[in-house]
Scaffold this motif. Structure first.
Motif, PDB file in Angstrom:
ATOM      1  N   ALA A 103       0.831  -1.207   0.000  1.00 58.16           N
ATOM      2  CA  ALA A 103       0.000   0.000   0.000  1.00 58.16           C
ATOM      3  C   ALA A 103       0.866   1.258   0.000  1.00 58.16           C
ATOM      4  N   HIS A 104       1.918   1.259   0.797  1.00 60.83           N
ATOM      5  CA  HIS A 104       2.842   2.406   0.815  1.00 60.83           C
ATOM      6  C   HIS A 104       3.516   2.584  -0.545  1.00 60.83           C
ATOM      7  N   LEU A 105       3.900   1.484  -1.165  1.00 60.30           N
ATOM      8  CA  LEU A 105       4.534   1.548  -2.483  1.00 60.30           C
ATOM      9  C   LEU A 105       3.588   2.164  -3.517  1.00 60.30           C
ATOM     10  N   ILE A 106       2.343   1.735  -3.503  1.00 64.95           N
ATOM     11  CA  ILE A 106       1.350   2.279  -4.444  1.00 64.95           C
ATOM     12  C   ILE A 106       1.175   3.778  -4.219  1.00 64.95           C
ATOM     13  N   CYS A 107       1.070   4.187  -2.968  1.00 64.34           N
ATOM     14  CA  CYS A 107       0.866   5.609  -2.664  1.00 64.34           C
ATOM     15  C   CYS A 107       2.072   6.459  -3.042  1.00 64.34           C
ATOM     16  N   GLN A 108       3.259   5.874  -3.030  1.00 66.08           N
ATOM     17  CA  GLN A 108       4.456   6.609  -3.416  1.00 66.08           C
ATOM     18  C   GLN A 108       4.625   6.673  -4.927  1.00 66.08           C
ATOM     19  N   VAL A 109       4.231   5.622  -5.623  1.00 63.64           N
ATOM     20  CA  VAL A 109       4.435   5.545  -7.068  1.00 63.64           C
ATOM     21  C   VAL A 109       3.361   6.307  -7.845  1.00 63.64           C
ATOM     22  N   ILE A 110       2.117   6.211  -7.411  1.00 67.26           N
ATOM     23  CA  ILE A 110       1.012   6.888  -8.102  1.00 67.26           C
ATOM     24  C   ILE A 110       0.807   8.243  -7.423  1.00 67.26           C
TER      25      ILE A 110
ATOM     26  N   ARG B 192      -4.960   3.634  -6.116  1.00 70.48           N
ATOM     27  CA  ARG B 192      -4.348   4.475  -5.081  1.00 70.48           C
ATOM     28  C   ARG B 192      -5.328   4.704  -3.930  1.00 70.48           C
ATOM     29  N   PHE B 193      -6.594   4.921  -4.263  1.00 70.93           N
ATOM     30  CA  PHE B 193      -7.611   5.110  -3.231  1.00 70.93           C
ATOM     31  C   PHE B 193      -7.769   3.849  -2.378  1.00 70.93           C
ATOM     32  N   ARG B 194      -7.736   2.690  -3.012  1.00 74.85           N
ATOM     33  CA  ARG B 194      -7.835   1.430  -2.248  1.00 74.85           C
ATOM     34  C   ARG B 194      -6.645   1.281  -1.311  1.00 74.85           C
ATOM     35  N   ALA B 195      -5.466   1.690  -1.770  1.00 78.41           N
ATOM     36  CA  ALA B 195      -4.270   1.612  -0.922  1.00 78.41           C
ATOM     37  C   ALA B 195      -4.392   2.575   0.263  1.00 78.41           C
ATOM     38  N   LEU B 196      -4.850   3.794   0.000  1.00 79.45           N
ATOM     39  CA  LEU B 196      -5.038   4.752   1.098  1.00 79.45           C
ATOM     40  C   LEU B 196      -6.079   4.255   2.092  1.00 79.45           C
ATOM     41  N   SER B 197      -7.158   3.681   1.586  1.00 79.45           N
ATOM     42  CA  SER B 197      -8.206   3.152   2.469  1.00 79.45           C
ATOM     43  C   SER B 197      -7.672   2.010   3.316  1.00 79.45           C
ATOM     44  N   TYR B 198      -6.869   1.138   2.717  1.00 77.33           N
ATOM     45  CA  TYR B 198      -6.295   0.015   3.462  1.00 77.33           C
ATOM     46  C   TYR B 198      -5.407   0.534   4.599  1.00 77.33           C
ATOM     47  N   LEU B 199      -4.543   1.496   4.274  1.00 77.54           N
ATOM     48  CA  LEU B 199      -3.646   2.028   5.304  1.00 77.54           C
ATOM     49  C   LEU B 199      -4.417   2.706   6.422  1.00 77.54           C
ATOM     50  N   SER B 200      -5.461   3.428   6.060  1.00 73.93           N
ATOM     51  CA  SER B 200      -6.233   4.161   7.058  1.00 73.93           C
ATOM     52  C   SER B 200      -7.133   3.244   7.881  1.00 73.93           C
TER      53      SER B 200
ATOM     54  N   ASP C 254      -1.820   7.158   9.665  1.00 78.51           N
ATOM     55  CA  ASP C 254      -2.153   8.503   9.203  1.00 78.51           C
ATOM     56  C   ASP C 254      -1.690   8.642   7.759  1.00 78.51           C
ATOM     57  N   VAL C 255      -2.616   8.895   6.851  1.00 79.71           N
ATOM     58  CA  VAL C 255      -2.295   8.946   5.422  1.00 79.71           C
ATOM     59  C   VAL C 255      -2.205  10.368   4.899  1.00 79.71           C
ATOM     60  N   THR C 256      -2.188  11.357   5.773  1.00 79.19           N
ATOM     61  CA  THR C 256      -2.152  12.752   5.329  1.00 79.19           C
ATOM     62  C   THR C 256      -0.876  13.080   4.549  1.00 79.19           C
ATOM     63  N   LYS C 257       0.187  12.337   4.765  1.00 79.20           N
ATOM     64  CA  LYS C 257       1.421  12.614   4.024  1.00 79.20           C
ATOM     65  C   LYS C 257       1.287  12.234   2.551  1.00 79.20           C
ATOM     66  N   TYR C 258       0.295  11.428   2.198  1.00 79.14           N
ATOM     67  CA  TYR C 258       0.084  11.016   0.816  1.00 79.14           C
ATOM     68  C   TYR C 258      -1.004  11.841   0.108  1.00 79.14           C
ATOM     69  N   ILE C 259      -1.582  12.795   0.807  1.00 79.69           N
ATOM     70  CA  ILE C 259      -2.653  13.604   0.235  1.00 79.69           C
ATOM     71  C   ILE C 259      -2.129  14.991  -0.081  1.00 79.69           C
TER      72      ILE C 259
END
Length: 109
Positions: free
Chosen positions: A46-53, A89-97, A103-108
């Protein structure tokens, strides 16, 4: 006053006007399905997806030149798989949250 009566029928459901009719064949459909079927099941992925996309298109710019503003539109939307990648990317953020409680604010943006 004269009443108006309709002489035509209304079509509801999957109706597209003739010039916007969807064709039956989409060459990218298998790839779209494959991206949509990717499941996010661990935090590292999930972190990888949020960093790449990216959260927003890196190509969209406003350039100020000689008192005028030139806007370069988001070119990412020209990508035929854009919506599928944003969904991933949304699915990855939802999974992490939700699942990891992170806290996923660093990816938003």
């Amino acid at each position: 006053m004269k009443s108006v009566t309709h002489t035509h029928t209304h079509t509801h459901g999957n109706y597209y006007p003739p010039k916007y009719k969807k064709s039956g064949f989409d060459i990218l459909n298998p790839l779209r399905r494959r991206v949509d079927e990717i499941q996010v099941k661990n935090a590292r992925f999930a972190h990888l997806i949020c960093q790449v996309i990216p959260c927003c298109c890196p190509f969209e710019r406003k350039i100020h030149l000689f008192g005028h503003t030139l806007h370069i539109p988001a070119l990412c939307k020209l990508n035929p798989l854009y919506d599928n990648f944003v969904g991933l990317r949304f699915r990855a953020l939802s999974y992490l949250s939700d699942e990891c409680g992170e806290d996923v604010t660093k990816y938003i943006c």
